[in-house]
Write an enzyme that holds these catalytic residues in place. Structure first.
Site, PDB file in Angstrom:
ATOM      1  N   TYR A 173       8.316   7.267   4.087  1.00  0.00           N
ATOM      2  CA  TYR A 173       9.652   6.711   3.836  1.00  0.00           C
ATOM      3  C   TYR A 173      10.531   8.130   3.082  1.00  0.00           C
ATOM      4  O   TYR A 173      11.740   7.921   3.297  1.00  0.00           O
ATOM      5  CB  TYR A 173       9.683   5.653   2.629  1.00  0.00           C
ATOM      6  CG  TYR A 173       9.359   5.750   1.488  1.00  0.00           C
ATOM      7  CD1 TYR A 173      10.193   6.265   0.495  1.00  0.00           C
ATOM      8  CD2 TYR A 173       7.917   5.770   0.944  1.00  0.00           C
ATOM      9  CE1 TYR A 173       9.835   6.564  -1.015  1.00  0.00           C
ATOM     10  CE2 TYR A 173       7.513   6.290  -0.447  1.00  0.00           C
ATOM     11  CZ  TYR A 173       8.519   6.431  -1.467  1.00  0.00           C
ATOM     12  OH  TYR A 173       8.080   6.843  -2.619  1.00  0.00           O
ATOM     13  N   LYS A 208       4.033  -4.822  -0.155  1.00  0.00           N
ATOM     14  CA  LYS A 208       2.734  -4.651   0.921  1.00  0.00           C
ATOM     15  C   LYS A 208       1.975  -5.504   1.130  1.00  0.00           C
ATOM     16  O   LYS A 208       1.766  -6.320   0.195  1.00  0.00           O
ATOM     17  CB  LYS A 208       2.268  -2.974   0.345  1.00  0.00           C
ATOM     18  CG  LYS A 208       3.085  -1.944   0.203  1.00  0.00           C
ATOM     19  CD  LYS A 208       2.203  -0.618  -0.256  1.00  0.00           C
ATOM     20  CE  LYS A 208       3.114   0.550  -0.621  1.00  0.00           C
ATOM     21  NZ  LYS A 208       2.312   1.707  -0.776  1.00  0.00           N
ATOM     22  N   TYR A 242      -0.540  -5.607  -1.744  1.00  0.00           N
ATOM     23  CA  TYR A 242       0.340  -6.318  -3.068  1.00  0.00           C
ATOM     24  C   TYR A 242       0.545  -7.596  -2.926  1.00  0.00           C
ATOM     25  O   TYR A 242       1.931  -7.661  -2.867  1.00  0.00           O
ATOM     26  CB  TYR A 242       1.448  -5.135  -3.573  1.00  0.00           C
ATOM     27  CG  TYR A 242       0.891  -3.769  -3.987  1.00  0.00           C
ATOM     28  CD1 TYR A 242      -0.339  -3.613  -4.375  1.00  0.00           C
ATOM     29  CD2 TYR A 242       1.468  -2.833  -3.371  1.00  0.00           C
ATOM     30  CE1 TYR A 242      -0.676  -2.375  -4.631  1.00  0.00           C
ATOM     31  CE2 TYR A 242       1.251  -1.286  -3.887  1.00  0.00           C
ATOM     32  CZ  TYR A 242       0.248  -1.304  -4.507  1.00  0.00           C
ATOM     33  OH  TYR A 242      -0.326  -0.070  -4.579  1.00  0.00           O
ATOM     34  N   ASP A 252      11.732  -1.402  -5.106  1.00  0.00           N
ATOM     35  CA  ASP A 252      11.910  -0.395  -4.245  1.00  0.00           C
ATOM     36  C   ASP A 252      12.152  -0.690  -2.544  1.00  0.00           C
ATOM     37  O   ASP A 252      12.715  -0.092  -1.904  1.00  0.00           O
ATOM     38  CB  ASP A 252      10.651   0.646  -4.257  1.00  0.00           C
ATOM     39  CG  ASP A 252       9.994   0.810  -5.700  1.00  0.00           C
ATOM     40  OD1 ASP A 252      10.616   0.144  -6.478  1.00  0.00           O
ATOM     41  OD2 ASP A 252       9.272   1.946  -5.834  1.00  0.00           O
TER      42      ASP A 252
END
Length: 635
Positions: free
Chosen positions: A54, A149, A152, A159
Site C-alpha cells: 500500500y 485483515k 485480525y 488505517d
C-alpha cells in the site's frame, strides 16, 4: 555607454539563468526522490522481492496529483511503469492474494483505475476488479464494518478506511455501483461511532468488536491511544472518498459532517507553536513524544483539500498553512540534489507477533526514519494541495458551464451506461477535457454541464459558457443544431455580462453553418478553409507561436491542427494570426466577452504530456485561457 550595455546584457543573461535554475516545487522535488529510490518497483529494506504494498500507492497518488497539475508525461509514465511491474496482461497482480483479505492490498487499486481511464487497457480494469471483488466477500463486523485483515478478526483500524474506501468509491462511480455509497458511508460512521473519544472528538487507532484483544478496552473495545498517522489516514480517506460521491446522495452530507467534526478535533491538538502534530497528538507533554512527519502532512492535506473542495470553512486555511510551514522547517532536508523527509515513524500497529499492546511506550519504541515511503507519499500529496493554494482564486464563486447539447456524442462507458464522452470534464482519455477543467478548478471555479437547450434561466447562474465542436450527422444521427432562437438567447446572456468561449473544428469534423448563427452575432465566422493539416506526427506542421504582449496568452509555442480559419469584422478583433489568417478572435459584446477559436485544441491528447513533444505548451495555454475567461466574468 558600452559599460551600460554590458551591464544590461549581463542582467539579461543572469535573469535567464535564474529562470532556468529556479527550483522545482517541493512536491516535484520529493517525487524525484521517490523515483530515485524506487525507479520501477517497490523493494524495501530486507525484502527479497518487490511486494504489492500500500505504501507505493500513497506515493503514486501524489505523483498523479503532480501529473494532473503539470501535464508532464514523465509523471504518468512513472505510475504506469510502477504498476506494470505487478499487473500482468491477463489482469492478474503479482504477489496479490485475495484470500488474505488484507484491506491494505486494496489501496493501489486507485492507480489501476487511473490507468484504465486514461489508456482504456482492459488489464487495468481486470486488476481493479480483482480488488473490488475482495471487498464483496471481505469479512465484516456484525454491523458491516470491514475487518482490517483476516488475521485480525473483528477489528477495524483507522488505517483501513484509507486503504479501502477511496478506491471503493471511485470504482463505484466509474462502474455505476450506486449502492456502494451507503456501504462506504457506513464504514466511516461505524469507525467514528466506535472509536471516537467523547471528550476530545479524536479517534482511537483501532476498535475490536469482540473485546478479545489484550489492547482493547473491555467496555468500549477501542485501543488505548490515539495515534497521529491513523488520524491522518482517516482524514485523507474522507476527503478522497468524497470526490466520488454523487451530489444528490444523502450520505454525502453525513460524510461532510464527519469531516467537519474530525477537522475541529484534530486542529484542537495541533501544536500551536510549530503547527505540527505529535505522534500521540493528545499527549504532547508525555516524555518521549515527538512531532511526526507523516501525520502532520496527512492532516495538512486533509484540512487544505477540505477547504478547497468546500467541505470546510476557509478559516481552516490558517491551520493548514501553519502546519505546512512547520513541516518545511522541521522535516525537510536537502542532501545534495535530493530532498529528504525526516521524522516519519516506520510503522505502528496493534496485536500481531511480537505483540503490540497499543501502549504509549509501544508507540515510542518504533523507529523514526528518513524517507519512509508513507511519509514521502503524504508529503507529496500535502505539497501539491498547498501549491494549489498559491493560485489566485479568480474563479471563486463562479461557474464554468460546458455544453453537452450541441455536442452530445454518447457511447457506452465502463459501466455499460450510454454517456457523454467527447470534450467532457470527467473524461481522462484523449478526447476529454479533464485537464482543461482542472485549470478552472485551480482558480477556484466550479464546473457544470448543460445537457439541454440553452435558456435565459439555465444560463443565469453561469459565469463562463463553453460550446465545443457542434455535432453534425456524421457524429450524431440526431444532432442538435444552433438556431436563431438559441443564438439570441446566448447573445443576450453575453450582452448582460456573460463570457462565452466557442471552439470549432475543421469543416469535415464540425457543423459550422448553423454554428455561425451564433458566432456571427459577434462579428466572427468559422470558414471552410482548413489550416494546419498535420500529416502523421509531424507536429511542427501544427505549430502556432503566440507573440509577446498578447491580451490572453503568455508567449507560448502551441499546437493546433485541422483548424477552421476565422473571418473577422467589427466588433470582433483578431487575437492570434498565423500564416496570413486568423486563428483566434475576441469580441466585446455589451457587458460580456467572447473568444472564438477554430479548433478544440485543449483536449487531453494535446495537454497531458503523453503525446505532444514537450517543446509545445498547450497546457500553459489552457491555464492562460482559463484565467482570462474567469477574469472577464463579473460573477
Amino acid at each position: 555607454m558600452k559599460y551600460l550595455f554590458w551591464i544590461g546584457c549581463t542582467m539579461m543573461v543572469m535573469t535567464g539563468i535564474a529562470r532556468q535554475t529556479s527550483p522545482a516545487p517541493l512536491s516535484q522535488q520529493m517525487a524525484r526522490t521517490a523515483m530515485q529510490l524506487w525507479p520501477d518497483s517497490f523493494l524495501l529494506q530486507n525484502d527479497k522481492v518487490a511486494k504489492w504494498r500500500y505504501d507505493q500507492g500513497v506515493i503514486l497518488k501524489g505523483v498523479e496529483a503532480i501529473w494532473k497539475q503539470t501535464g508532464e508525461g514523465k509523471w504518468f509514465d512513472y505510475i504506469q511503469r510502477s504498476m506494470d511491474f505487478y499487473v500482468q496482461n491477463d489482469g492478474s497482480i503479482k504477489g496479490y492474494k485475495a484470500e488474505e483479505y488484507n484491506i491494505d492490498h486494496v489501496n493501489n487499486g486507485k492507480l489501476l483505475l487511473l490507468l484504465f481511464q486514461v489508456t482504456g487497457k482492459d488489464k487495468y480494469r481486470k486488476a481493479a476488479t480483482l480488488l473490488r471483488d475482495q471487498l464483496r466477500t471481505h469479512p465484516r463486523t456484525s454491523a458491516g464494518g470491514f475487518w482490517h485483515k483476516k488475521i485480525y478478526p473483528s477489528q477495524m483500524w483507522l488505517d483501513g478506511l484509507y486503504m479501502g474506501q477511496p478506491f471503493y468509491a471511485e470504482y463505484a462511480s466509474i462502474f455505476h455501483d450506486d449502492t456502494a455509497f451507503a456501504d462506504i458511508t457506513r464504514q466511516f460512521s461505524l469507525m467514528e461511532r466506535n472509536a471516537r473519544d467523547p471528550k476530545t472528538g479524536l479517534l482511537y487507532h483501532g476498535w475490536d468488536e469482540s473485546r478479545a484483544q489484550q489492547w482493547a478496552d473491555k467496555q468500549t473495545g477501542h485501543s488505548p491511544n490515539i495515534w497521529g498517522r491513523a488520524l491522518g489516514w482517516y482524514g485523507m480517506a474522507l476527503v478522497d472518498a468524497l470526490d466520488y460521491f454523487p451530489d444528490t446522495y444523502a450520505g454525502r452530507d453525513t460524510m461532510k459532517a464527519i469531516l467537519q467534526r474530525f477537522a475541529k478535533a484534530v486542529t484542537n491538538v495541533q501544536d500551536p507553536v510549530s503547527g505540527l502534530w505529535y505522534d500521540i497528538p493528545d499527549k504532547p507533554r508525555e516524555t518521549g513524544n515527538y512531532h511526526e512527519a507523516s501525520a502532520s502532512a496527512m492532516l495538512v492535506y486533509t484540512v487544505a483539500k477540505g477547504v478547497r473542495k468546500g467541505y470546510l470553512p476557509a478559516s481552516y486555511l490558517v491551520k493548514a498553512r501553519k502546519g505546512y510551514e512547520g513541516i518545511k522547517k522541521e522535516f525537510l532536508q536537502h542532501n545534495g540534489d535530493q530532498l529528504d523527509l525526516k521524522g516519519t515513524v516506520s510503522v505502528s500497529g496493534l496485536g500481531g507477533t511480537p505483540y503490540r499492546d497499543g501502549s504509549f511506550s509501544y508507540y515510542m519504541s518504533e523507529p523514526v526514519v528518513v524517507n519512509d515511503p508513507k511519509g514521502i507519499g503524504a508529503f507529496i500529496l500535502c505539497a501539491t494541495e498547498m501549491e494549489l493554494l498559491e493560485a489566485p482564486k479568480t474563479g471563486a464563486g463562479k461557474t464554468v458551464l460546458l455544453d453537452r447539447f450541441f455536442n452530445s456524442e454518447k457511447r457506452k462507458d465502463a459501466g455499460g451506461k450510454n454517456d457523454y464522452w467527447h470534450y467532457t470534464w470527467t473524461e481522462w482519455s484523449h478526447p476529454g477535457f479533464a485537464f482543461f477543467g482542472n485549470r478552472f478548478n485551480k482558480y477556484g471555479a466550479k464546473l457544470a454541464n448543460l445537457d439541454v437547450a440553452p435558456t435565459a434561466e439555465n444560463l443565469r447562474k453561469a459565469s463562463v459558457y463553453i460550446i465545443v465542436d457542434p455535432d453534425h450527422v456524421k457524429d450524431n444521427p440526431q444532432p442538435n443544431y444552433m438556431t436563431p432562437e438559441y443564438a439570441t438567447v446566448i447573445s443576450n446572456w453575453v450582452k448582460a455580462g456573460g463570457v462565452l468561449l466557442l471552439m470549432g473544428n475543421d469543416s469535415a469534423n464540425c457543423e459550422l453553418k448553423q454554428f455561425n448563427l451564433l458566432a456571427g452575432k459577434f462579428g466572427i465566422s468559422f470558414t471552410d478553409v482548413s489550416r494546419n493539416m498535420v500529416k502523421d506526427d509531424v507536429f511542427s506542421m501544427g505549430e502556432v507561436t503566440v507573440p509577446a504582449h498578447n491580451a490572453v496568452f503568455k508567449q507560448r509555442r502551441m499546437f493546433l491542427k485541422e483548424i477552421s480559419a476565422l473571418s473577422v469584422k467589427a466588433p470582433a478583433k483578431a487575437l492570434i494570426e498565423d500564416k496570413d489568417g486568423v486563428i483566434m478572435a475576441v469580441a466585446t459584446y455589451g457587458k460580456g466577452r467572447v473568444l472564438v477559436v477554430g479548433d478544440p485544441w485543449l483536449y487531453n491528447e494535446y495537454v497531458d504530456g503523453r503525446r505532444l513533444p514537450a517543446s509545445f505548451d498547450n497546457l500553459g495555454a489552457a491555464d492562460d485561457l482559463a484565467y482570462w475567461l474567469l477574469k472577464q466574468a463579473k460573477k
